[in-house]
Motif scaffolding. Structure first.
Motif, PDB file in Angstrom:
ATOM      1  N   TRP A  96       4.434  -0.805   2.034  1.00 25.50           N
ATOM      2  CA  TRP A  96       5.562  -1.747   2.119  1.00 25.50           C
ATOM      3  C   TRP A  96       5.115  -3.177   1.827  1.00 25.50           C
ATOM      4  O   TRP A  96       5.838  -3.941   1.189  1.00 25.50           O
ATOM      5  CB  TRP A  96       6.222  -1.649   3.497  1.00 25.50           C
ATOM      6  N   LEU A  97       3.924  -3.549   2.308  1.00 26.19           N
ATOM      7  CA  LEU A  97       3.408  -4.874   1.978  1.00 26.19           C
ATOM      8  C   LEU A  97       3.132  -4.983   0.483  1.00 26.19           C
ATOM      9  O   LEU A  97       3.381  -6.023  -0.133  1.00 26.19           O
ATOM     10  CB  LEU A  97       2.135  -5.163   2.776  1.00 26.19           C
ATOM     11  N   ALA A  98       2.633  -3.900  -0.097  1.00 23.90           N
ATOM     12  CA  ALA A  98       2.378  -3.893  -1.538  1.00 23.90           C
ATOM     13  C   ALA A  98       3.682  -4.060  -2.318  1.00 23.90           C
ATOM     14  O   ALA A  98       3.733  -4.793  -3.315  1.00 23.90           O
ATOM     15  CB  ALA A  98       1.690  -2.592  -1.941  1.00 23.90           C
ATOM     16  N   ALA A  99       4.749  -3.403  -1.864  1.00 24.86           N
ATOM     17  CA  ALA A  99       6.050  -3.548  -2.520  1.00 24.86           C
ATOM     18  C   ALA A  99       6.536  -4.989  -2.422  1.00 24.86           C
ATOM     19  O   ALA A  99       7.034  -5.564  -3.408  1.00 24.86           O
ATOM     20  CB  ALA A  99       7.063  -2.591  -1.884  1.00 24.86           C
ATOM     21  N   LEU A 100       6.384  -5.591  -1.233  1.00 24.64           N
ATOM     22  CA  LEU A 100       6.783  -6.986  -1.049  1.00 24.64           C
ATOM     23  C   LEU A 100       5.971  -7.901  -1.949  1.00 24.64           C
ATOM     24  O   LEU A 100       6.494  -8.864  -2.531  1.00 24.64           O
ATOM     25  CB  LEU A 100       6.598  -7.385   0.421  1.00 24.64           C
ATOM     26  N   MET A 101       4.686  -7.591  -2.083  1.00 25.28           N
ATOM     27  CA  MET A 101       3.805  -8.368  -2.957  1.00 25.28           C
ATOM     28  C   MET A 101       4.323  -8.326  -4.390  1.00 25.28           C
ATOM     29  O   MET A 101       4.384  -9.347  -5.082  1.00 25.28           O
ATOM     30  CB  MET A 101       2.385  -7.788  -2.878  1.00 25.28           C
ATOM     31  N   TRP A 102       4.715  -7.146  -4.824  1.00 21.12           N
ATOM     32  CA  TRP A 102       5.197  -6.985  -6.192  1.00 21.12           C
ATOM     33  C   TRP A 102       6.514  -7.751  -6.394  1.00 21.12           C
ATOM     34  O   TRP A 102       6.723  -8.383  -7.414  1.00 21.12           O
ATOM     35  CB  TRP A 102       5.384  -5.509  -6.516  1.00 21.12           C
ATOM     36  N   LEU A 110       9.955  -3.384 -11.303  1.00 19.92           N
ATOM     37  CA  LEU A 110       9.413  -2.178 -11.918  1.00 19.92           C
ATOM     38  C   LEU A 110       8.095  -2.501 -12.592  1.00 19.92           C
ATOM     39  O   LEU A 110       7.949  -3.582 -13.179  1.00 19.92           O
ATOM     40  CB  LEU A 110      10.406  -1.618 -12.938  1.00 19.92           C
ATOM     41  N   PRO A 111       7.132  -1.583 -12.619  1.00 21.99           N
ATOM     42  CA  PRO A 111       7.174  -0.298 -11.905  1.00 21.99           C
ATOM     43  C   PRO A 111       6.589  -0.353 -10.492  1.00 21.99           C
ATOM     44  O   PRO A 111       6.865   0.472  -9.657  1.00 21.99           O
ATOM     45  CB  PRO A 111       6.313   0.603 -12.784  1.00 21.99           C
ATOM     46  N   GLY A 112       5.759  -1.391 -10.250  1.00 26.99           N
ATOM     47  CA  GLY A 112       4.996  -1.430  -9.007  1.00 26.99           C
ATOM     48  C   GLY A 112       5.831  -1.511  -7.757  1.00 26.99           C
ATOM     49  O   GLY A 112       5.609  -0.771  -6.792  1.00 26.99           O
ATOM     50  N   GLY A 113       6.801  -2.427  -7.731  1.00 26.55           N
ATOM     51  CA  GLY A 113       7.587  -2.628  -6.520  1.00 26.55           C
ATOM     52  C   GLY A 113       8.315  -1.377  -6.083  1.00 26.55           C
ATOM     53  O   GLY A 113       8.251  -0.982  -4.917  1.00 26.55           O
ATOM     54  N   ILE A 114       9.012  -0.734  -7.005  1.00 29.84           N
ATOM     55  CA  ILE A 114       9.749   0.485  -6.672  1.00 29.84           C
ATOM     56  C   ILE A 114       8.794   1.615  -6.284  1.00 29.84           C
ATOM     57  O   ILE A 114       9.056   2.379  -5.346  1.00 29.84           O
ATOM     58  CB  ILE A 114      10.617   0.927  -7.867  1.00 29.84           C
ATOM     59  N   LEU A 115       7.668   1.723  -7.002  1.00 30.46           N
ATOM     60  CA  LEU A 115       6.694   2.779  -6.700  1.00 30.46           C
ATOM     61  C   LEU A 115       6.213   2.692  -5.261  1.00 30.46           C
ATOM     62  O   LEU A 115       6.219   3.690  -4.526  1.00 30.46           O
ATOM     63  CB  LEU A 115       5.499   2.660  -7.655  1.00 30.46           C
ATOM     64  N   TYR A 116       5.810   1.493  -4.811  1.00 35.75           N
ATOM     65  CA  TYR A 116       5.268   1.349  -3.461  1.00 35.75           C
ATOM     66  C   TYR A 116       6.366   1.418  -2.402  1.00 35.75           C
ATOM     67  O   TYR A 116       6.120   1.881  -1.283  1.00 35.75           O
ATOM     68  CB  TYR A 116       4.472   0.052  -3.347  1.00 35.75           C
ATOM     69  N   ILE A 118       9.044   3.386  -2.603  1.00 32.19           N
ATOM     70  CA  ILE A 118       9.298   4.822  -2.468  1.00 32.19           C
ATOM     71  C   ILE A 118       8.153   5.499  -1.725  1.00 32.19           C
ATOM     72  O   ILE A 118       8.368   6.356  -0.859  1.00 32.19           O
ATOM     73  CB  ILE A 118       9.503   5.460  -3.853  1.00 32.19           C
ATOM     74  N   ALA A 119       6.905   5.108  -2.048  1.00 38.72           N
ATOM     75  CA  ALA A 119       5.748   5.692  -1.371  1.00 38.72           C
ATOM     76  C   ALA A 119       5.798   5.423   0.126  1.00 38.72           C
ATOM     77  O   ALA A 119       5.491   6.305   0.941  1.00 38.72           O
ATOM     78  CB  ALA A 119       4.453   5.141  -1.973  1.00 38.72           C
ATOM     79  N   GLY A 120       6.200   4.214   0.509  1.00 42.19           N
ATOM     80  CA  GLY A 120       6.299   3.884   1.929  1.00 42.19           C
ATOM     81  C   GLY A 120       7.375   4.679   2.639  1.00 42.19           C
ATOM     82  O   GLY A 120       7.213   5.065   3.806  1.00 42.19           O
ATOM     83  N   LEU A 121       8.482   4.936   1.951  1.00 45.67           N
ATOM     84  CA  LEU A 121       9.582   5.685   2.551  1.00 45.67           C
ATOM     85  C   LEU A 121       9.271   7.176   2.670  1.00 45.67           C
ATOM     86  O   LEU A 121       9.699   7.839   3.621  1.00 45.67           O
ATOM     87  CB  LEU A 121      10.864   5.488   1.727  1.00 45.67           C
ATOM     88  N   LEU A 122       8.511   7.709   1.723  1.00 44.79           N
ATOM     89  CA  LEU A 122       8.280   9.157   1.678  1.00 44.79           C
ATOM     90  C   LEU A 122       7.021   9.602   2.413  1.00 44.79           C
ATOM     91  O   LEU A 122       6.859  10.793   2.672  1.00 44.79           O
ATOM     92  CB  LEU A 122       8.197   9.637   0.225  1.00 44.79           C
ATOM     93  N   GLU A 123       6.134   8.657   2.733  1.00 41.37           N
ATOM     94  CA  GLU A 123       4.839   9.085   3.288  1.00 41.37           C
ATOM     95  C   GLU A 123       4.994   9.865   4.589  1.00 41.37           C
ATOM     96  O   GLU A 123       4.414  10.948   4.744  1.00 41.37           O
ATOM     97  CB  GLU A 123       3.934   7.885   3.513  1.00 41.37           C
ATOM     98  N   GLN A 124       5.762   9.349   5.527  1.00 39.72           N
ATOM     99  CA  GLN A 124       5.890  10.024   6.817  1.00 39.72           C
ATOM    100  C   GLN A 124       6.519  11.415   6.684  1.00 39.72           C
ATOM    101  O   GLN A 124       5.982  12.380   7.247  1.00 39.72           O
ATOM    102  CB  GLN A 124       6.679   9.174   7.803  1.00 39.72           C
ATOM    103  N   PRO A 125       7.655  11.572   5.957  1.00 35.81           N
ATOM    104  CA  PRO A 125       8.198  12.923   5.796  1.00 35.81           C
ATOM    105  C   PRO A 125       7.228  13.887   5.130  1.00 35.81           C
ATOM    106  O   PRO A 125       7.173  15.070   5.489  1.00 35.81           O
ATOM    107  CB  PRO A 125       9.445  12.705   4.924  1.00 35.81           C
TER     108      PRO A 125
END
Length: 203
Positions: A96-102, A110-116, A118-125
């Motif tokens: 999430w910090l990486a997404a904010l950084m982007w 795109l592409p970095g912000g959305i990638l990180y 999504i990664a933050g949202l999906l990691e726990q599930p």
């Protein structure tokens, strides 16, 4: 999402391979954003030096201005969250910090912000242990997204020697080790429960 108590049996699958794969991908994503942030920081200092050389040392401003300070603090925070993630198996805060950084510093979606993001949202599930619930109404697997099957779709369901086997009528087979391993009495009870709902071949 944990399976609810309405299931007569809930079996947890051993997830060692998936955990190793997720750890590898998480470390790779953190390495990428740390490297990009460091490169961006170096570029900021190089730009300042070039401006100072062209227009005089006073034009470039102080050695550490606000944009550089933000990037430096973010870089340190990313390193800290990377170490935290490696210890706790929770990389989503770093993502999430990486997404904010982007979004804010790199000013790119795109592409970095959305990638990180999504990664933050999906990691726990995705790190959640895979559970399979069994009831008289059918079978549900708490994957992301979840999957549900009717008993008529299966020709056999059995636990033997700590291995769960789901044999589907379409010739698909799911066979995985469970944890903790069930004792022989529990295996007999579970197998007997499943036999009640399995239909003979041809029905």
């Amino acid at each position: 999402m944990q399976l609810e108590n309405r299931y007569d049996y809930v079996v947890t699958l051993k997830s060692e391979r998936r955990t190793i794969a997720l750890d590898y991908i998480s470390h790779l994503l953190m390495l990428l954003v740390v490297a990009v942030t460091l490169y961006h920081l170096i570029q900021l200092f190089i730009l300042r030096q070039n401006v100072a050389a062209s227009f005089g040392s006073d034009v470039a401003g102080p050695p550490i201005d606000q944009p550089k300070l933000i990037v430096i603090l973010t870089f340190i925070a990313l390193l800290g969250l990377w170490v935290y993630g490696a210890r706790k198996k929770r990389f989503r805060y770093g993502f999430w910090l990486a997404a904010l950084m982007w979004f804010v510093v790199f000013e790119q979606v795109l592409p970095g912000g959305i990638l990180y993001l999504i990664a933050g949202l999906l990691e726990q599930p995705m790190r959640q242990a895979t559970e399979i619930g069994f009831s008289k109404d059918g079978i549900r697997i708490n994957t992301f997204p979840s999957k549900a099957y009717h008993w008529k779709e299966l020709s056999n369901v059995v636990i033997k020697d700590g291995i769960l086997t789901l044999d589907f009528r379409n010739n698909k087979i799911l066979q995985r080790e469970i944890e903790p391993p069930a004792d022989s009495e529990t295996e007999l009870e579970f197998n007997g429960f499943c036999r009640q709902f399995l239909q003979p071949a041809g029905n």
